[in-house]
Design a protein around this motif. Structure first.
Motif, PDB file in Angstrom:
ATOM      1  N   ASN A  23     -41.047 -32.613 -97.668  1.00 27.41           N
ATOM      2  CA  ASN A  23     -39.685 -32.756 -97.171  1.00 27.41           C
ATOM      3  C   ASN A  23     -38.790 -33.287 -98.281  1.00 27.41           C
ATOM      4  O   ASN A  23     -38.841 -34.449 -98.652  1.00 27.41           O
ATOM      5  CB  ASN A  23     -39.670 -33.670 -95.950  1.00 27.41           C
ATOM      6  N   TYR A  47     -42.687 -35.422 -83.580  1.00 28.27           N
ATOM      7  CA  TYR A  47     -43.318 -34.120 -83.361  1.00 28.27           C
ATOM      8  C   TYR A  47     -44.527 -34.247 -82.428  1.00 28.27           C
ATOM      9  O   TYR A  47     -44.678 -33.492 -81.462  1.00 28.27           O
ATOM     10  CB  TYR A  47     -43.737 -33.508 -84.698  1.00 28.27           C
ATOM     11  N   ASN A  59     -41.285 -39.662 -93.362  1.00 28.63           N
ATOM     12  CA  ASN A  59     -42.093 -38.650 -92.698  1.00 28.63           C
ATOM     13  C   ASN A  59     -42.782 -39.149 -91.430  1.00 28.63           C
ATOM     14  O   ASN A  59     -43.041 -38.369 -90.517  1.00 28.63           O
ATOM     15  CB  ASN A  59     -43.149 -38.120 -93.675  1.00 28.63           C
ATOM     16  N   THR A  83     -34.067 -34.080 -88.368  1.00 26.87           N
ATOM     17  CA  THR A  83     -35.433 -33.636 -88.084  1.00 26.87           C
ATOM     18  C   THR A  83     -36.019 -34.421 -86.919  1.00 26.87           C
ATOM     19  O   THR A  83     -36.631 -33.848 -86.011  1.00 26.87           O
ATOM     20  CB  THR A  83     -36.322 -33.807 -89.329  1.00 26.87           C
ATOM     21  N   TYR A 132     -37.092 -32.826 -83.033  1.00 25.38           N
ATOM     22  CA  TYR A 132     -38.362 -32.988 -82.328  1.00 25.38           C
ATOM     23  C   TYR A 132     -38.208 -33.900 -81.112  1.00 25.38           C
ATOM     24  O   TYR A 132     -39.207 -34.365 -80.550  1.00 25.38           O
ATOM     25  CB  TYR A 132     -39.418 -33.565 -83.276  1.00 25.38           C
ATOM     26  N   TYR A 161     -40.864 -23.500 -86.295  1.00 21.72           N
ATOM     27  CA  TYR A 161     -39.406 -23.524 -86.368  1.00 21.72           C
ATOM     28  C   TYR A 161     -38.834 -22.116 -86.552  1.00 21.72           C
ATOM     29  O   TYR A 161     -37.911 -21.706 -85.849  1.00 21.72           O
ATOM     30  CB  TYR A 161     -38.954 -24.434 -87.520  1.00 21.72           C
ATOM     31  N   GLU A 189     -46.783 -28.526 -89.820  1.00 25.30           N
ATOM     32  CA  GLU A 189     -45.488 -28.115 -89.247  1.00 25.30           C
ATOM     33  C   GLU A 189     -44.368 -29.108 -89.572  1.00 25.30           C
ATOM     34  O   GLU A 189     -43.309 -28.703 -90.056  1.00 25.30           O
ATOM     35  CB  GLU A 189     -45.596 -27.884 -87.737  1.00 25.30           C
ATOM     36  N   PRO A 190     -44.554 -30.422 -89.352  1.00 25.35           N
ATOM     37  CA  PRO A 190     -43.456 -31.323 -89.732  1.00 25.35           C
ATOM     38  C   PRO A 190     -43.478 -31.688 -91.221  1.00 25.35           C
ATOM     39  O   PRO A 190     -42.706 -32.563 -91.632  1.00 25.35           O
ATOM     40  CB  PRO A 190     -43.668 -32.552 -88.840  1.00 25.35           C
ATOM     41  N   VAL A 226     -48.663 -36.358 -89.764  1.00 29.66           N
ATOM     42  CA  VAL A 226     -48.842 -35.826 -88.405  1.00 29.66           C
ATOM     43  C   VAL A 226     -50.266 -36.072 -87.910  1.00 29.66           C
ATOM     44  O   VAL A 226     -50.515 -36.152 -86.707  1.00 29.66           O
ATOM     45  CB  VAL A 226     -48.485 -34.322 -88.364  1.00 29.66           C
ATOM     46  N   SER A 272     -40.565 -38.438 -88.323  1.00 25.06           N
ATOM     47  CA  SER A 272     -40.530 -37.062 -87.824  1.00 25.06           C
ATOM     48  C   SER A 272     -41.902 -36.624 -87.310  1.00 25.06           C
ATOM     49  O   SER A 272     -41.997 -35.905 -86.313  1.00 25.06           O
ATOM     50  CB  SER A 272     -39.993 -36.097 -88.878  1.00 25.06           C
ATOM     51  N   CYS A 273     -42.976 -37.080 -87.952  1.00 23.00           N
ATOM     52  CA  CYS A 273     -44.313 -36.684 -87.491  1.00 23.00           C
ATOM     53  C   CYS A 273     -44.641 -37.316 -86.134  1.00 23.00           C
ATOM     54  O   CYS A 273     -45.251 -36.674 -85.275  1.00 23.00           O
ATOM     55  CB  CYS A 273     -45.362 -37.073 -88.535  1.00 23.00           C
TER      56      CYS A 273
END
Lengths: 315, 315
Positions: free
Chosen positions: B306, B87, B80, B111, B115, A30, B48-49, B54, B83-84
């Motif tokens: 997060n 991503y 999460n 978020t 992505y 990011y 990263e996320p 992830v 978003s994962c």
């Protein structure tokens, strides 16, 4: 003036190895997108006492001969140097005396004491500090370890860039915050031999821009009492750090306190590390001067992580 | 019920390697002294996320054949996993549809969208979520990747413990938070083969203690709407995660929200990492049950980072 050399840095790295961490390098897709540069963050906030200053402090402490070690070390500091020197002295099992202004935050005093440092309080003025320190040193015989204007300290700080180059396989630039210039000097010391093509760039708060003005003027300018959120960067350059800054630094950039706080929050959010305002000045600099960094491999030293969690600057 | 095996975890690790980070393991001399244990923290908040999820998401996404991949993936989650999964789908360049309650925090929606995830909002009720999700899946043909009750996801989460054992050279116990049980199941999957002598311990908020009560009762108990600061741990066990919990977990401990917040602040202060309340439950557990951990090598998985930096729970 004894100028530390590359071999002093190598000796320091060997000497301090058991007492420091090879801190990890973090990246963020990011933040790379946001800046257009390829950023690498060396997390010196992950040292046990929370700052790179443990490198220089440990080099001084573990370089003492036994006779001097028995008398311990002494310094004046209200910041990370005080706790890092106390930590290093504790690891060697020798006394550490610290002169701190009585107005220093309680949390900083607590940390020094947790590591066995003995605090003598002074008034928050230069004259009181110098007078008190002279007394403490005379009484204890402790070896004076200056927070930055000391060849042992600079050689110690230089070990950070050595690891950084090994961990990243090379960088176009390294950006570090500048206050008294200890970390920047160590970085210059190491990179001018190890990677002379890597530029060293200093990042400074606008509200404490004495290094920037010194750099432009060609001689040291010291301010009386600068005020900035980046409270680790209030002190002026001294002869030894000026030597490195004037000879090896490519550029000094300045940023406002608001820009520093924005960059700090970005790092907390996207790198997910706890670091102090001083350590956000490099990212603030890159965001403000994108063209100078775009497309480059840029190393940033996150210098410290000691911050009051009850008083975050964006709240 | 398809139960993932050790070789599935190994295949997952190979598959997801380019899309995840081998996150660093952090230690703190201070926290070791405080607990009397030797603690190792695996920083999955550094993905990263920002979360271990992830791993499972990437394993599901990159395991799809091309025909299914073209139709993408779909899930329901307000946390999460959303978003994962977005991503991972972005990294493969395939669509990701997410059903989220309209009341989910704006930051979480942002978020997912950053992505490339496409959000369909539902009312904050199970019936609305299921109805909306059925519609979205019928329209898009996206492959349903459940946040935890999915063998691909559990095999992916299990890769974390494999790295953890390699990085530490062995542990007496691994403690992870438990909500739906995805990470705990992955940990059991990996350690029951790789290190069967290493105990797997689950840490749960008192105010969402359905896994604890299930464990004691010997069958799944699900609560309707638990409320705790640890907002990643609200969901109940399902058949697949219950299989692992009931067969391989040594103990489940519970802690209060106040204890969780205290532990969270300790981690921010001394490890200097930004992590969410759910990830503090293991340290809260260790502080509350010191005798069970004293003198042991204890691994803790920091599951995610997060958190809303404008609303820290101790302020």
């Amino acid at each position: 003036m004894l100028i530390p050399e590359y071999r002093d840095m190598l000796a320091a790295h060997k000497r301090i190895q058991p007492y420091i961490r090879r801190t990890p390098v973090r990246v963020s897709e990011y933040l790379n997108e946001l800046t257009g540069a390829q950023l690498f963050f060396k997390c010196e906030n992950f040292q046990e006492p929370g700052a790179f200053k443990v490198r220089g402090a440990a080099n001084a402490v573990f370089g003492l001969d036994d006779a001097q070690a028995a008398r311990g070390v002494a310094t004046h500091s209200s910041g990370n140097h005080a706790s890092c020197l106390s930590y290093a002295a504790m690891r060697r099992g020798i006394p550490c005396n610290v002169v701190m202004p009585r107005t220093a935050p309680q949390a900083k005093k607590d940390t020094v004491r947790r590591y066995g440092g003995v605090i003598t309080e002074c008034e928050p003025s230069t004259s009181s500090r110098e007078e008190t320190f002279a007394k403490v040193q005379a009484q204890t015989g402790g070896d004076f370890v200056h927070p930055y204007n000391d060849p042992r300290v600079i050689a110690g700080q230089g070990t950070c860039s050595k690891e950084f180059m090994e961990q990243t396989g090379g960088l176009d630039m390294v950006v570090a915050p500048i206050g008294g210039g200890g970390m920047i000097s160590g970085t210059c010391l190491t990179l001018s031999t190890l990677a002379p093509e890597t530029k060293v760039i200093a990042a400074e708060p606008e509200q404490a821009d004495d290094a920037y003005r010194s750099f432009k003027a060609g001689h040291i300018i010291a301010d009386d009492a600068p005020k900035t959120i980046a409270d680790g960067l209030l002190v002026p350059l001294k002869d030894l750090t000026w030597h490195f800054v004037s000879n090896h630094v490519s550029e000094i950039y300045t940023t406002s306190d608001a820009e520093i706080v924005d960059a700090m929050k970005l790092i907390w959010k996207h790198l997910r590390v706890v670091m102090e305002p001083s350590s956000a000045v490099p990212l603030a600099t890159i965001l403000k001067n994108k063209d100078a960094f775009a497309g480059k491999r840029v190393g940033i030293i996150i210098t410290g992580g000691n911050v009051d969690l009850d008083k975050l600057p964006w709240l």
